[in-house]
Design a protein around this motif. Sequence first.
Motif, PDB file in Angstrom:
ATOM      1  N   GLU A 298       0.816  -1.203   0.000  1.00  0.00           N
ATOM      2  CA  GLU A 298       0.000   0.000   0.000  1.00  0.00           C
ATOM      3  C   GLU A 298       0.857   1.264   0.000  1.00  0.00           C
ATOM      4  N   ILE A 299       2.009   1.224   0.635  1.00  0.00           N
ATOM      5  CA  ILE A 299       2.935   2.362   0.585  1.00  0.00           C
ATOM      6  C   ILE A 299       3.335   2.632  -0.866  1.00  0.00           C
ATOM      7  N   GLN A 300       3.715   1.580  -1.572  1.00  0.00           N
ATOM      8  CA  GLN A 300       4.134   1.754  -2.962  1.00  0.00           C
ATOM      9  C   GLN A 300       2.982   2.225  -3.848  1.00  0.00           C
ATOM     10  N   ARG A 301       1.797   1.690  -3.612  1.00  0.00           N
ATOM     11  CA  ARG A 301       0.639   2.118  -4.409  1.00  0.00           C
ATOM     12  C   ARG A 301       0.282   3.570  -4.121  1.00  0.00           C
ATOM     13  N   PHE A 302       0.229   3.904  -2.837  1.00  0.00           N
ATOM     14  CA  PHE A 302      -0.259   5.213  -2.415  1.00  0.00           C
ATOM     15  C   PHE A 302       0.663   6.350  -2.860  1.00  0.00           C
ATOM     16  N   ILE A 303       1.980   6.154  -2.766  1.00  0.00           N
ATOM     17  CA  ILE A 303       2.901   7.257  -3.069  1.00  0.00           C
ATOM     18  C   ILE A 303       2.973   7.543  -4.561  1.00  0.00           C
ATOM     19  N   MET A 423       7.766  13.233  -4.732  1.00  0.00           N
ATOM     20  CA  MET A 423       8.805  13.130  -3.708  1.00  0.00           C
ATOM     21  C   MET A 423       8.214  13.433  -2.335  1.00  0.00           C
ATOM     22  N   PRO A 424       8.740  12.795  -1.274  1.00  0.00           N
ATOM     23  CA  PRO A 424       8.234  13.077   0.081  1.00  0.00           C
ATOM     24  C   PRO A 424       8.708  14.437   0.578  1.00  0.00           C
ATOM     25  N   ARG A 425       7.873  15.059   1.394  1.00  0.00           N
ATOM     26  CA  ARG A 425       8.274  16.314   2.024  1.00  0.00           C
ATOM     27  C   ARG A 425       9.269  16.032   3.149  1.00  0.00           C
ATOM     28  N   SER A 426      10.076  17.032   3.468  1.00  0.00           N
ATOM     29  CA  SER A 426      11.028  16.896   4.569  1.00  0.00           C
ATOM     30  C   SER A 426      10.274  16.821   5.892  1.00  0.00           C
ATOM     31  N   TYR A 427      10.754  15.997   6.800  1.00  0.00           N
ATOM     32  CA  TYR A 427      10.102  15.856   8.096  1.00  0.00           C
ATOM     33  C   TYR A 427      11.114  15.368   9.130  1.00  0.00           C
ATOM     34  N   ASP A 428      10.763  15.569  10.398  1.00  0.00           N
ATOM     35  CA  ASP A 428      11.545  15.026  11.520  1.00  0.00           C
ATOM     36  C   ASP A 428      10.714  13.984  12.251  1.00  0.00           C
ATOM     37  N   VAL A 429      11.381  12.997  12.809  1.00  0.00           N
ATOM     38  CA  VAL A 429      10.697  11.938  13.544  1.00  0.00           C
ATOM     39  C   VAL A 429      11.622  11.409  14.629  1.00  0.00           C
TER      40      VAL A 429
END
Length: 434
Positions: A298-303, A423-429
């Motif tokens: 689902e990650i691959q499909r969704f992105i 592309m994913p946005r920058s984030y902190d975790v």
Amino acid sequence: MELLGATTVFLLVCVSCLLLATWRSMSQKGKQPPGPIALPIIGNMLQLNPWNLTASLTELSKKYGPVFTINLGPQKIVVLYGYDVVKEALIDQADTFSGRGILPLVKKLFRGTGIVTSNGETWRQLRRFTLTTLRDFGMGKKSIEERIQEEAHFLVERIRNTNERPFNPGNYLVHAVSNIICSVIFGDRFDYEDKKFLTLIDLLDENNKLQLSVHPQEKGKAHSEFTIETLSRTTIDLFFAGTGTTSITLRFGIVILQKYPEIVEKVQKEIDSVIGRDRSPSMADRSRMPYTDAVVHEIQRFIDFLPINVPHAVTKDTKFRGYFIPKDTMIFPMLHPVLHDSKEFPNPEKFDPGHFLNADGTFKKSDYFMPFSAGKRVCAGEGLARMELFIFLTAILQNFTLKSAVDCKDVDLSPVITSLANMPRSYDVSFLPR
């Protein structure tokens, strides 16, 4: 005056004959796919949003159907929109649609070298050589899985050393994934602080400039596709593909899971039940972990990482869906409408692992799952990427719980849209030890 009149009549006859011959030729071959009227030189550029081409093509498909034509400047492109037409082209007519469509700038940079941008006999030999060599180096075998498990261990320890502080994990993921392809291509992994390794990563974006230099062709030998240029370009292709796409998918996956802690809890419950906390995840575990497997899919499909796909081209004059497509025409066999088909994936804009689960909780395969494309040009590293995504993501969630730097409901999953990729946005975790 009589001479001028005779010349005019002669020219009119010539033009008429030319137009008639063209009309007969086109009528015999058939009509080409419809599309918006293109202006000279700029084509349809005024009707398209180059920074969100996917949205523009989606709107055009509503008017012109699943097969239509656009012009990016002088470049004519046939767009295939929807699962049925993409399958018919890439799988049912795989040889015909196996060409690589090359935009002028890309052609100038790469000159048709390497496994990604080459065509014809060069591409066939390079792909065969690449797949054989990768298998010899352990692709799809226990040895490559053990390399991924070892690298997952180094990644987990590196994350543990952050001591729960929030940080952007992008570089950590790039380094870990890159080390796998390094171990295949160069025979060994690099320490994460190795200056040569860090320089190599930093120079990835600069490599295209290096390709403008001229490399010798083999001299004094019969013609060969295995020149210094084609082999070096293929190595760079593998390094790019083996580093960029998988690490970006993992970056997307981690930010998505921050938004859905209930999904993380279900994955971790399955991990504890099947693997426990004391041993490394393996590919043998995947068949007993349908929920985790569904989350990865689902990650691959969704992105929707490459919504337009990498351009293809037809290798010969082709009749397709009642239309005539001339040889070498560039093709966009779009992946976005396949991965977001609402009949196959209800509410496709929502992240839902249930898209890949049966009612009884078992894993559900889908022919619409094409993040690696399909047919003759399917990603050569698909098997490696699948192993990396499952093992890395499972190892991270086996050892850590994710804590977002913002409230989970405020986590932004919208991508940074480029002309060809999401592309994913920058984030902190923060990674909290379990």
